[in-house]
Design an enzyme around this catalytic site. Structure first.
Site, short mmCIF file in Angstrom:
data_model
loop_
_atom_site.label_atom_id
_atom_site.label_comp_id
_atom_site.label_asym_id
_atom_site.label_seq_id
_atom_site.Cartn_x
_atom_site.Cartn_y
_atom_site.Cartn_z
N GLY A 42 0.78 -1.24 0.00
CA GLY A 42 0.00 0.00 0.00
C GLY A 42 0.80 1.28 0.00
CB SER A 46 19.08 -14.56 9.81
OG SER A 46 18.37 -15.02 8.68
CE LYS A 97 14.61 -13.49 9.45
NZ LYS A 97 16.00 -13.39 9.95
#
Length: 791
Positions: A363, A681, A724
């Site tokens: 958006g 990560s 996550k």
């Protein structure tokens, strides 16, 4: 010192009314014509009796009736000096003696009589030196005033020089220098000669200012007339030349000239356009130069120089609009409301330059449109995706074939105002080549200190962009140059959560698509479980674009059923949605049913949000080869190598054969194999998978983890924690291992995730092992090192 006039204090005298701006002052002779029978009779009565007369000026010279209301209160007592009779007319010269105040006016046979009172005057407080100084100032100011007259009188200047009496000189100023009737009477009604002198000086100051102002206005008017005459002459001359050459460019030139004048451009802009218009007139009709200049002038006339729309500064109204149009996005909304509040406190503040960064479909562009509505500014979008030429931003030189302004100037022309909300869409998609670097050209546009004098190559004039509000959008900051990032305030928009998508669909998307397809809520009913099925099984994205497409598909199919089958309404639920949209496209990632060896739940941040990333590891007898699959990026491959080194360092502590790296081949895989993966990560996830397969101990299926690993086994912080953890929670994870330094980010985690998931902060790899392994025996070994590892 006390002074008395020679007639005493009260007297009754024949009245001679004066008209116009004529006022009689003491010691200054005056000649008048007897134009009315009443004036003639009064003069003849005074002549016979030898008495003085009283001169008073009428307020309204057209009023026939003479009374105290129509006469100025203060007049002058005078003696007849000479009477001249010629051809039936009578002219009289009078010597004015002193001031007097009108008490009463009454008519007698053929003329008016007047009761007057002269004043007993006592003058104190002025020394001889002050009187001399005042007289000198009065003389200088009188001569200065007379000198600026269009035809100054030398005789009057001489008479001013000769004057030695303050009272006389003040009256002389009133009689000969001042022009305003109110100023003249102000001097006449002042009996104190020193105050009268001061008043005369003040009134002459005003007279000088007015004369200078009138002179200036006359000069400007004369100059304007000369310019118009010059323009008319040149126009006629050009018409004659054009008639000889043929063509009709003259009428075009006249039209362009009228447009330039009617626009009221700043002087620099108008001068530049008029200069180009002269060139256009000189160019032969139909020549290439003529076409170039015509295009240039017509384009510049469309630029809204110094035309601004009025901003909305109501925070409450802006909040209402933003909340109506968009669900969530609280950080962006608050930043816009802060801007509006500051704008209300300080209207002159420079506009901020904001960059909205986030995945597709969240958006960004539509939010900019709502911001423009909230601010009541014109909205214009500049698409920068694929722009690789600097001229797209700055424009081309007008001498080039098919030259045109850059996208910034075209945007101003489109919105017809100089303070729009300008959206720089996809600013991260600009590229550079041999034709220039458009990102460098944007540096001037987005610099608040420079963009007030932005210069487009085509326009060749300074254009003020400082009143524009720029909002850039980007999917990533990686490809944006650092100097450009430094000029913008970065606001990151994360992917929508499952709950956010639900409310967006229910409150916005469904209503929008129903209206677009000619339906209403009674004709098509979509249940909550159907909306969740759309989110989970038919879309996989960070934003809601595909979700809106699926809702549009449901609307089309419902409309078809209503028309073909003649039914009044269609209800879609989670149970029958496959009837309309077909087999589910996506199966939600779930955790395994049992604890497994060598399989660990990791987490990844992708362009469509978060994802559960399982890491699989296995060993086979061999020579120590490390095999990596799953389309891993360079950083992730390095994480695998670091994980092997960490396990080798701690092999004895974990009960692993120290020579495993030479006896076994290690294979690490990250499903899905066709999807590229990168980043550090997954470091602790890969390390835990290796430890599991080498020890033969299983890892808990309800645990997921994320964190970068170092060679010393320390756990470093990561990004994208919100997305996550949401993906892990949706997959059924109950415990999430995170770096301790990411604990501060838990406030930004979705509320439902915080309430239902146990977060375990870790400092080192043994803290991770302690929470990840399911086998009690290995946990007992690990706990010997937990909390003291590498301290």
């Amino acid at each position: 010192m006390i002074k008395y006039n020679e007639f005493g204090e009260h007297m009754t005298l024949p009245l001679i009314p004066l008209t116009g701006v004529v006022f009689a002052y003491p010691k200054i002779s005056i000649t008048i014509d007897a134009l009315t029978p009443a004036v003639k009779a009064a003069i003849e009565s005074s002549e016979k009796s030898g008495s003085p007369v009283f001169l008073a000026t009428q307020k309204n010279p057209f009023e026939v009736k003479i009374d105290t209301k129509n006469l100025y209160e203060v007049g002058t007592v005078a003696r007849i000096k000479q009477i001249t009779r010629r051809n039936g007319t009578l002219s009289v010269t009078l010597d004015n003696i002193c001031r007097a105040i009108t008490i009463n006016v009454f008519a007698v046979s053929g003329y008016y009589m007047c009761d007057v009172r002269t004043r007993l005057l006592e003058i104190e407080g002025y020394s001889d030196e002050e009187g001399i100084a005042l007289l000198n100032v009065l003389k200088e100011k009188a001569k200065e005033t007379v000198s600026i007259f269009s035809s100054p009188s030398k005789d009057l200047i001489k008479e001013i020089d000769k004057a030695q009496d303050i009272s006389f000189l003040s009256d002389l100023v009133g009689a000969t220098v001042l022009t305003d009737s109110n100023d003249k009477y102000a001097l006449l009604e002042e009996f104190d000669e020193y105050k009268r002198a001061e008043l005369a000086i003040s009134l002459m100051e005003k007279e000088i200012m007015l004369i200078k102002l009138e002179t200036s206005i006359k000069k400007k008017a004369a100059r304007s007339i000369e310019e118009h005459q010059k323009e008319y002459f040149l126009r006629e001359q050009m018409k004659a030349i054009q008639a000889e050459l043929g063509g009709d460019s003259q009428s075009e030139a006249e039209e362009l000239y009228e447009q330039i004048k009617s626009k009221h451009f700043p002087k620099k802009v108008e001068d530049k356009l008029l200069k180009e218009l002269i060139k256009f007139n000189k160019a032969p009709f139909g020549s290439p130069e003529s076409a170039v200049l015509r295009t240039y002038l017509e384009t510049c006339l469309e630029i809204p120089f110094e035309k601004y729309s009025k901003d909305e500064t109501s925070v409450a109204n802006a909040r209402k609009i933003l909340e109506r149009d968009h669900y969530g996005l609280e950080k962006v909304k608050e930043r816009i409301l802060e801007f509006i509040a500051v704008k209300e406190m300080n209207p002159d503040i420079k506009n901020q330059i904001i960059c909205l960064v986030g995945p597709p479909g969240v958006g960004k562009t539509s939010l900019c449109s709502s911001i423009a509505t909230a601010l009541k500014r014109k909205y214009v979008r500049v698409s920068l995706g694929g722009v690789r030429d600097e001229s797209d931003i700055r424009g081309h030189r007008k001498t080039y074939v098919a030259a045109m302004p850059g996208r910034i100037i075209n945007a101003l022309i489109e919105c017809k105002t100089s303070n729009p909300l300008m959206v720089l869409d996809e600013i991260d998609k600009m590229t550079s080549d041999s034709r220039g670097d458009p990102a460098s050209a944007m540096l001037e546009v987005l610099d608040g200190e420079q963009n007030k004098t932005f210069r487009d190559h085509f326009v060749e004039m300074e254009v003020d962009l400082s009143r524009c509000m720029f909002i850039a959008t980007a999917n990533s900051l990686d490809s944006i140059p650092a100097p450009l990032i430094d000029r913008m305030e970065i606001i990151e928009l994360s992917s929508y959560t499952r709950i956010e998508k639900f409310f967006i669909a229910k409150n916005h998307l469904i209503t929008k698509q129903l209206k677009r397809h000619g339906l209403n809520k009674r004709m098509l009913k979509i249940s909550d479980d159907a909306i969740y099925a759309l989110i989970d099984s038919y879309t996989a994205e960070a934003g809601v674009r595909n979700l809106e497409r699926e809702i549009a598909s449901l609307c089309r199919k419902a409309a078809k059923d209503i028309i073909e089958k003649g039914i009044k309404s269609v209800s879609i639920t989670g149970d029958n949605i496959e009837k309309y949209l077909g087999t589910k496209k996506y199966e939600a990632e779930k955790i395994d049913d049992e604890n497994q060896v060598g399989v660990v739940n990791g987490m990844a941040y992708t362009s469509i949000g978060g994802d559960l990333l399982k890491i699989e590891a296995t060993i086979m007898k061999g020579t120590g080869k490390l095999q990596l699959t799953g389309k891993l990026g360079e950083v992730m491959r390095e994480s695998c190598e670091i994980a092997v080194s960490v396990i080798r360092q701690n092999a004895e502590k974990l009960g692993i054969d120290p020579d495993f790296y030479s006896k076994y081949d290690i294979h690490i895989h990250a499903p899905e194999g066709a999807v590229p993966k990168d980043g550090p990560s997954a470091g602790i996830t890969i390390t835990t998978a290796l430890a599991s397969v080498l020890t033969g101990r299983s890892v808990r299926r309800d645990v997921s983890m994320t964190g970068e690993i170092t060679l010393r086994g320390k756990v470093l912080p990561i990004g994208g924690l919100k997305e996550k953890t949401l993906a892990a929670y949706s997959a059924g994870v109950k415990n999430i291992i995170i770096p301790r330094k990411n604990v501060k980010d838990l406030d930004n985690i979705d509320k439902a995730v915080r309430e239902n998931v146990n977060f375990i902060p870790c400092d080192n790899i043994f803290d991770v092992f302690n929470s990840a392994f399911a086998d009690e025996e290995i946990i007992a070994i690990i706990q010997q090192y937990t909390g003291s590892y590498n301290k």
